[in-house]
Design a protein around this motif. Structure first.
Motif, PDB file in Angstrom:
ATOM      1  N   LEU A   1       0.832  -1.205   0.000  1.00 50.32           N
ATOM      2  CA  LEU A   1       0.000   0.000   0.000  1.00 50.32           C
ATOM      3  C   LEU A   1       0.864   1.251   0.000  1.00 50.32           C
ATOM      4  O   LEU A   1       0.578   2.216  -0.713  1.00 50.32           O
ATOM      5  CB  LEU A   1      -0.955   0.006   1.197  1.00 50.32           C
ATOM      6  CG  LEU A   1      -1.844   1.242   1.334  1.00 50.32           C
ATOM      7  CD1 LEU A   1      -2.692   1.468   0.084  1.00 50.32           C
ATOM      8  CD2 LEU A   1      -2.724   1.140   2.578  1.00 50.32           C
ATOM      9  N   GLU A   2       1.927   1.234   0.771  1.00 49.35           N
ATOM     10  CA  GLU A   2       2.823   2.382   0.812  1.00 49.35           C
ATOM     11  C   GLU A   2       3.437   2.641  -0.569  1.00 49.35           C
ATOM     12  O   GLU A   2       3.530   3.793  -1.011  1.00 49.35           O
ATOM     13  CB  GLU A   2       3.925   2.167   1.853  1.00 49.35           C
ATOM     14  CG  GLU A   2       4.772   3.394   2.073  1.00 49.35           C
ATOM     15  CD  GLU A   2       5.724   3.255   3.248  1.00 49.35           C
ATOM     16  OE1 GLU A   2       6.394   4.251   3.542  1.00 49.35           O
ATOM     17  OE2 GLU A   2       5.810   2.160   3.865  1.00 49.35           O
ATOM     18  N   ASP A   3       3.846   1.587  -1.275  1.00 52.25           N
ATOM     19  CA  ASP A   3       4.388   1.737  -2.630  1.00 52.25           C
ATOM     20  C   ASP A   3       3.343   2.334  -3.574  1.00 52.25           C
ATOM     21  O   ASP A   3       3.647   3.213  -4.379  1.00 52.25           O
ATOM     22  CB  ASP A   3       4.858   0.390  -3.179  1.00 52.25           C
ATOM     23  CG  ASP A   3       6.134  -0.103  -2.521  1.00 52.25           C
ATOM     24  OD1 ASP A   3       6.812   0.697  -1.836  1.00 52.25           O
ATOM     25  OD2 ASP A   3       6.452  -1.301  -2.684  1.00 52.25           O
ATOM     26  N   THR A   4       2.125   1.832  -3.473  1.00 49.54           N
ATOM     27  CA  THR A   4       1.041   2.341  -4.319  1.00 49.54           C
ATOM     28  C   THR A   4       0.789   3.818  -4.020  1.00 49.54           C
ATOM     29  O   THR A   4       0.660   4.633  -4.941  1.00 49.54           O
ATOM     30  CB  THR A   4      -0.251   1.523  -4.094  1.00 49.54           C
ATOM     31  OG1 THR A   4      -0.003   0.173  -4.478  1.00 49.54           O
ATOM     32  CG2 THR A   4      -1.407   2.080  -4.900  1.00 49.54           C
ATOM     33  N   LEU A   5       0.718   4.156  -2.744  1.00 49.29           N
ATOM     34  CA  LEU A   5       0.480   5.547  -2.357  1.00 49.29           C
ATOM     35  C   LEU A   5       1.621   6.453  -2.820  1.00 49.29           C
ATOM     36  O   LEU A   5       1.381   7.579  -3.276  1.00 49.29           O
ATOM     37  CB  LEU A   5       0.279   5.658  -0.848  1.00 49.29           C
ATOM     38  CG  LEU A   5      -1.006   5.030  -0.293  1.00 49.29           C
ATOM     39  CD1 LEU A   5      -0.972   5.016   1.234  1.00 49.29           C
ATOM     40  CD2 LEU A   5      -2.237   5.751  -0.812  1.00 49.29           C
ATOM     41  N   ASP A   6       2.862   5.962  -2.712  1.00 48.63           N
ATOM     42  CA  ASP A   6       4.014   6.742  -3.190  1.00 48.63           C
ATOM     43  C   ASP A   6       3.892   7.029  -4.685  1.00 48.63           C
ATOM     44  O   ASP A   6       4.086   8.165  -5.129  1.00 48.63           O
ATOM     45  CB  ASP A   6       5.328   6.008  -2.926  1.00 48.63           C
ATOM     46  CG  ASP A   6       5.828   6.179  -1.504  1.00 48.63           C
ATOM     47  OD1 ASP A   6       5.491   7.189  -0.856  1.00 48.63           O
ATOM     48  OD2 ASP A   6       6.557   5.278  -1.040  1.00 48.63           O
TER      49      ASP A   6
END
Length: 160
Positions: A76-81
């Motif tokens: 999720l963090e990668d997607t949000l980034d």
């Protein structure tokens, strides 16, 4: 409502019905602004772009707030980034589109809007391709794509 504004909204409604499936979304977004009731065709273009720009800015803030949360799943963090970077670009491109429209540079509006759409599609791809998905971001992103495509459609109508 001015007669010219009514005629344009009628024309836009018919064109939107043929060109896009979500006529209700387009009409609802435009009429969410009181000034749309008496707007000329070029003013409706400005309204459509400002709505898309506001949506992109709000979504960018939403993403930044999500990224501040602790213990995010790595996917999720990668997607949000990725989406954060795309939205920063989309906001700038929508602002450039608005500036170009104010100068009647319809070709530039088309270029900037298509680039903003590409950014939204890149975020959509990140949301779909990874395990880390955020339903609210997906909804917001879908709305951005619709708003940008509606503004692009209006720009096409305005282009001489």
């Amino acid at each position: 409502m001015k007669m010219a504004g009514r005629i344009f909204l009628l024309f836009l409604s018919v064109y939107v019905t043929v060109a896009i499936a979500d006529k209700a979304f387009c009409v609802a977004s435009l009429t969410s602004r009181p000034e749309a009731a008496t707007a000329t065709a070029p003013k409706l273009g400005v309204i459509a772009l400002s709505i898309a720009s506001s949506n992109a800015s709000d979504t960018s803030f939403y993403i930044k707030a999500k990224l501040k949360q602790k213990n995010l799943e790595p996917a999720l963090e990668d997607t949000l980034d990725d989406c954060s970077k795309n939205y920063l670009d989309a906001v700038a491109q929508l602002d450039d589109s608005l500036a170009a429209l104010m100068q009647n540079s319809f070709i530039d509006v088309d270029i900037w809007l298509n680039t903003a759409i590409s950014d939204g599609e890149a975020c959509e791809n990140a949301l779909n391709d990874r395990a880390g998905n955020d339903a609210e971001l997906a909804r917001r992103n879908t709305n951005l794509l619709k708003l940008c495509k509606d503004a692009l459609l209006i720009n096409t109508i305005l282009t001489p």
